[in-house]
Design an enzyme around this catalytic site. Structure first.
Site, PDB file in Angstrom:
ATOM      1  N   LEU A 124      38.339  -0.274   2.293  1.00 67.20           N
ATOM      2  CA  LEU A 124      38.407   0.455   0.745  1.00 67.20           C
ATOM      3  C   LEU A 124      37.530   1.729   1.013  1.00 67.20           C
ATOM      4  O   LEU A 124      38.074   2.810   0.857  1.00 67.20           O
ATOM      5  CB  LEU A 124      37.686  -0.315   0.026  1.00 67.20           C
ATOM      6  N   SER A 131      30.392   4.846  -2.930  1.00 63.06           N
ATOM      7  CA  SER A 131      30.227   4.155  -4.238  1.00 63.06           C
ATOM      8  C   SER A 131      31.278   4.397  -5.225  1.00 63.06           C
ATOM      9  O   SER A 131      31.727   3.852  -5.822  1.00 63.06           O
ATOM     10  CB  SER A 131      28.822   4.821  -4.674  1.00 63.06           C
ATOM     11  N   ILE A 337       2.904  -8.863   9.132  1.00 63.27           N
ATOM     12  CA  ILE A 337       2.026 -10.037   9.965  1.00 63.27           C
ATOM     13  C   ILE A 337       2.029  -9.993  11.204  1.00 63.27           C
ATOM     14  O   ILE A 337       1.027 -10.426  11.788  1.00 63.27           O
ATOM     15  CB  ILE A 337       2.808 -11.371   9.333  1.00 63.27           C
ATOM     16  N   GLY A 339       1.842  -7.421  13.047  1.00 63.70           N
ATOM     17  CA  GLY A 339       1.241  -6.298  13.328  1.00 63.70           C
ATOM     18  C   GLY A 339       1.654  -5.505  14.398  1.00 63.70           C
ATOM     19  O   GLY A 339       2.947  -5.501  14.314  1.00 63.70           O
ATOM     20  N   GLU A 363      28.982  -3.064   0.810  1.00 59.95           N
ATOM     21  CA  GLU A 363      29.636  -3.944  -0.233  1.00 59.95           C
ATOM     22  C   GLU A 363      29.256  -3.315  -1.696  1.00 59.95           C
ATOM     23  O   GLU A 363      28.999  -4.216  -2.640  1.00 59.95           O
ATOM     24  CB  GLU A 363      29.662  -5.351  -0.033  1.00 59.95           C
TER      25      GLU A 363
HETATM   26  N1  COS Z   1      37.176  -7.105 -11.985  1.00 56.62           N
HETATM   27  C1  COS Z   1      38.553  -6.731 -12.588  1.00 56.62           C
HETATM   28  N2  COS Z   1      38.618  -5.231 -12.909  1.00 56.62           N
HETATM   29  C2  COS Z   1      37.659  -4.277 -12.630  1.00 56.62           C
HETATM   30  C3  COS Z   1      36.436  -4.689 -12.178  1.00 56.62           C
HETATM   31  C4  COS Z   1      36.223  -6.065 -11.917  1.00 56.62           C
HETATM   32  N3  COS Z   1      34.907  -6.467 -11.300  1.00 56.62           N
HETATM   33  N4  COS Z   1      35.612  -3.488 -12.266  1.00 56.62           N
HETATM   34  C5  COS Z   1      36.401  -2.564 -12.714  1.00 56.62           C
HETATM   35  N5  COS Z   1      37.783  -3.156 -13.067  1.00 56.62           N
HETATM   36  C6  COS Z   1      38.670  -2.440 -13.760  1.00 56.62           C
HETATM   37  C7  COS Z   1      38.521  -1.633 -15.124  1.00 56.62           C
HETATM   38  O1  COS Z   1      38.551  -2.653 -16.089  1.00 56.62           O
HETATM   39  C8  COS Z   1      39.260  -0.786 -14.984  1.00 56.62           C
HETATM   40  O2  COS Z   1      40.354  -1.284 -15.585  1.00 56.62           O
HETATM   41  P1  COS Z   1      41.325  -0.104 -16.421  1.00 56.62           P
HETATM   42  O3  COS Z   1      41.602   1.247 -15.518  1.00 56.62           O
HETATM   43  O4  COS Z   1      42.499  -0.912 -16.742  1.00 56.62           O
HETATM   44  O5  COS Z   1      40.512   0.034 -17.581  1.00 56.62           O
HETATM   45  C9  COS Z   1      39.397  -0.151 -13.732  1.00 56.62           C
HETATM   46  O6  COS Z   1      38.932  -1.287 -12.764  1.00 56.62           O
HETATM   47  C10 COS Z   1      38.483   1.006 -13.323  1.00 56.62           C
HETATM   48  O7  COS Z   1      37.092   0.528 -13.707  1.00 56.62           O
HETATM   49  P2  COS Z   1      35.741   1.418 -13.837  1.00 56.62           P
HETATM   50  O8  COS Z   1      36.235   2.529 -14.714  1.00 56.62           O
HETATM   51  O9  COS Z   1      34.490   0.866 -14.317  1.00 56.62           O
HETATM   52  O10 COS Z   1      35.825   2.191 -12.514  1.00 56.62           O
HETATM   53  P3  COS Z   1      34.605   3.278 -11.723  1.00 56.62           P
HETATM   54  O11 COS Z   1      35.637   4.288 -11.068  1.00 56.62           O
HETATM   55  O12 COS Z   1      33.953   3.760 -12.882  1.00 56.62           O
HETATM   56  O13 COS Z   1      34.116   2.384 -10.426  1.00 56.62           O
HETATM   57  C11 COS Z   1      32.230   1.112  -9.780  1.00 56.62           C
HETATM   58  C12 COS Z   1      33.235   1.327 -10.828  1.00 56.62           C
HETATM   59  C13 COS Z   1      31.247   1.983  -9.353  1.00 56.62           C
HETATM   60  C14 COS Z   1      31.631  -0.527 -10.199  1.00 56.62           C
HETATM   61  C15 COS Z   1      33.245   0.704  -8.479  1.00 56.62           C
HETATM   62  O14 COS Z   1      33.684   1.844  -7.932  1.00 56.62           O
HETATM   63  C16 COS Z   1      32.474   0.196  -7.284  1.00 56.62           C
HETATM   64  O15 COS Z   1      32.613  -1.181  -7.261  1.00 56.62           O
HETATM   65  N6  COS Z   1      32.031   0.815  -6.467  1.00 56.62           N
HETATM   66  C17 COS Z   1      31.545   0.300  -5.131  1.00 56.62           C
HETATM   67  C18 COS Z   1      32.187   0.186  -4.136  1.00 56.62           C
HETATM   68  C19 COS Z   1      32.050  -0.588  -2.967  1.00 56.62           C
HETATM   69  O16 COS Z   1      31.397  -1.749  -3.209  1.00 56.62           O
HETATM   70  N7  COS Z   1      32.157   0.052  -1.754  1.00 56.62           N
HETATM   71  C20 COS Z   1      31.732  -0.941  -0.809  1.00 56.62           C
HETATM   72  C21 COS Z   1      32.807  -0.890   0.317  1.00 56.62           C
HETATM   73  S1  COS Z   1      33.696  -1.979   0.217  1.00 56.62           S
HETATM   74  S2  COS Z   1      33.029  -3.500   1.473  1.00 56.62           S
END
Ligand code: COS
Length: 386
Positions: A124, A131, A337, A339, A363
């Protein structure tokens, strides 16, 4: 504490604990120093059916879930958080297929993973999209019965050693994250290559590389779900895998704690063993309390998920936050602990502190997890709890 594990789960826990102690611990320092990938351990884990745990019986698995994955990951991480990732990173890599894949994809790809013939990885993250997972740029363009992938995935666990990767790429960039789709890409596909192996602070036994796609053509049937569902597939995958990362952090904390208790008993200062000092006792008491409360949250969340629970983003994020922060605190205190000896590489405890750090980062950073938790609190209201 009794987490009411079934008889089979207890057997799995005992087996994984024994393997961790007798097989993993003796080679942990070697893989940490050399960064050599632990193929011998992978072979052993395959023989012990560890790769089957969270795959359904129909596809060669053992029908377990997040609980079984957490048990194995915790126990192996007590000996080496990096070696444990061969199993946990593979689970992450196949979760998109398990959660959203079709029957054909499950039949085609899961049995080889279950047999331990292929590891898996999840792609991803990109250089400019960590993030902010919705900001990915890797493209997938449909041409006839193929998708052509171009772009780069960054910091991929099991990169270069896995036989298959689940990858998120944009099929329609004009729609942002709603234009993302998830795909299965097999190692050996023309146009897929790997970047350099990353030289990491910790979890050095685990391979981390870039995945580079240059006109990489994959069969159209490797699309997971439908076009445009890729971001949701990724989010659902992370919801399910985060308790496993938390279990890795928990195992690392437990491993460091065990070393600290033994050392505190043996180490003599002021004519007595340092465990007789209240300052040390209070540190150990806090460490034990943090570890046990983390374990309680992880196993209750895992049970909730495995029993068919819906919408567990908040609880998964809580597991990851708590466990990552506890692992960092407990391993740092364990070094304290020990040291001066704790700071030396001749002693095993500093490795646990280095291994712990990543659990607050990957993650989804713990800051992102707090954001996920806060969003759910805002949505659900203050006092609602499951
Ligand atoms: N399950 C199902 N759907 C989800 C969801 C979940 N847990 N989280 C978000 N969605 C959906 C939302 O409902 C939204 O859908 P619609 O477009 O239909 O409204 C869509 O996904 C986008 O969600 P959102 O607007 O919340 O997305 P953002 O771009 O604001 O991002 C975060 C949200 C920050 C939580 C996300 O980008 C994230 O998890 N980032 C971290 C990524 C990560 O863990 N990276 C590590 C590498 S992978 S090992």
């Amino acid at each position: 504490m009794d987490y009411f594990l079934t008889e089979e789960q207890q057997e799995l826990q005992n087996l994984a604990r024994k393997v961790a102690k007798e097989k993993v611990a003796p080679v942990a320092a070697h893989h940490d120093q050399t960064g050599e990938f632990p193929w011998d351990m992978v072979k052993l884990f395959a023989e012990l059916d560890f790769f089957r745990i969270c795959i359904d019986f129909d596809y060669g698995g053992m029908g377990g879930g997040v609980t079984e994955l957490s048990i194995i990951t915790e126990e192996l991480s007590r000996a080496c958080g990096g070696i444990a990732l061969a199993v946990a990173g593979t689970a992450l890599g196949i979760f998109p297929i398990i959660i959203c894949g079709n029957e054909e994809q499950k039949k085609r790809f899961l049995p080889e993973v279950a047999d331990g013939k292929k590891l898996a990885g999840f792609g991803l993250t990109e250089p400019e999209a960590g993030s902010d997972a919705g900001a990915i740029k890797t493209r997938a363009i449909r041409k006839g019965d193929k998708y052509i992938l171009n772009g780069k995935k960054h910091f991929i666990t099991n990169g270069g050693v896995a036989g298959l990767y689940t990858v998120v790429a944009l099929t329609d960039p004009s729609k942002g994250s709603r234009g993302a789709s998830a795909f299965i890409v097999e190692d050996g596909t023309k146009g897929l290559s790997y970047g350099k192996k990353e030289d990491k602070m910790g979890i050095r036994a685990s391979a981390t590389t870039e995945l580079i796609f240059e006109d990489c053509a994959i069969p159209a049937e490797n699309l997971i779900g439908r076009e445009g569902q890729g971001f949701i597939v990724a989010m659902k995958t992370l919801d399910k895998s985060r308790p496993g990362v938390a279990a890795q952090a928990l195992g690392i904390a437990q491993g460091a704690f065990d070393l600290a208790v033994n050392y505190a008993r043996e180490r003599q200062q002021f004519g007595q063993s340092i465990i007789s000092f209240q300052a040390i006792q209070h540190m150990l008491a806090d460490m034990a309390t943090q570890i046990e409360s983390t374990r309680a949250l992880i196993y209750s969340t895992a049970k909730y998920i495995d029993s068919g629970g819906k919408d567990f983003s908040k609880e998964s994020a809580m597991c990851k936050v708590l466990a990552g922060d506890v692992a960092m605190k407990v391993t740092t205190d364990a070094v304290q602990i020990f040291g001066g000896y704790g700071y030396m590489r001749d002693y095993p405890v500093e490795k646990f502190m280095r291994d712990a750090k990543i659990t607050q980062i990957y993650e989804g950073t713990n800051q992102i997890q707090r954001g996920v938790i806060a969003q759910r609190i805002i949505r659900e209201g203050a006092s609602k709890s499951k």
